[in-house]
Design a protein around this motif. Structure first.
Motif: not given
Lengths: 125, 125
Positions: A100-102, B25, B38, B42, B93-97
């Motif tokens: 799961l990433t943007p 999440v 999202i 992006s 967007l916040s950089p999530f992973s």
DNA sequence: GACACCTGTCAAAGAAACCTGACACATGTC
DNA sequence: GACATGTGTCAGGTTTCTTTGACAGGTGTC
């Protein structure tokens, strides 16, 4: 059947899942009970009634949650016969892997079917 | 603030998110509209009203969905003043992973707070 | 002032998810 | 037969999520 290409053995690989698929997985995992079921199943396969006792929830409820997880391809159930001849439905985890990433989410979102509520309709011209 | 150790720059790394965090999440991402938001974000930051027009949904609705995404730490909003002095709320967007595998989910599930609904009540004897 | 744009909130309706209890069916044992 | 185990499903109530329309405020321009 859509988008990605990678297809390893019998395991769903994380490369570019379709929007609908990702959506199903995320909404299936986005529930405390279902997460707990995954945890319980991570310690080994088990059959419904036993699982229900272990987690402490009604059989009908568990049954429904398991169904949701199976529909998302996260667990697998198989009806087997015990030595005594009783029918038991054993469930076990399916090896899945999603990142799961943007960008991954954005990418999947573009292939969303949206409302497949459009049963019939769409042919004017 | 919990469990894991890895802490890269200002980015939330995926190593061992708490159950509550992962749950937030997943349930935030498990919604077609939110996934589409999202995707729209992006392509660059944008303010609420413009976003609403672009995606085609009411402002109140979008506002609510953005709030949900922000609460999950997936997007960030900041109120800024345009040149003309108008107040605009820009989201990005916040950089999530996050990595989703049976073990990762199982691990997170064990740290679930579950029901903090135990407001008051529990003292008979 | 009237209008355009922006921001936020609220209440009530509608839809979907969730949960429970009862019921159906099997099997094997006492 | 009565009881234990297992399987499944259904109707109905509850709760939560989603959605809409109306309202509050702000700014700047004609």
């Amino acid at each position: 059947m859509s988008g990605a290409a990678v297809t390893v053995e019998g395991m769903s690989k994380a490369s570019a899942p379709s929007g609908d698929e990702l959506l199903k997985v995320l909404s299936a995992l986005g529930n405390p009970h279902r997460m707990r079921i995954i945890a319980a199943l991570s310690e080994g396969r088990n059959y419904v009634s036993a699982l229900a006792r272990e987690i402490g929830m009604g059989r009908p409820l568990l049954h429904m949650h398991l169904q949701r997880l199976e529909a998302a391809g996260l667990v697998t159930g198989s009806l087997e016969l015990s030595e005594s001849g009783k029918a038991m439905k054993y469930f076990e985890l399916s090896p899945f892997s999603y990142v799961l990433t943007p960008d991954a989410v954005a990418e999947a979102a573009r292939t969303l079917t949206e409302d497949e509520k459009t049963t019939v309709k769409e042919s004017a011209s």
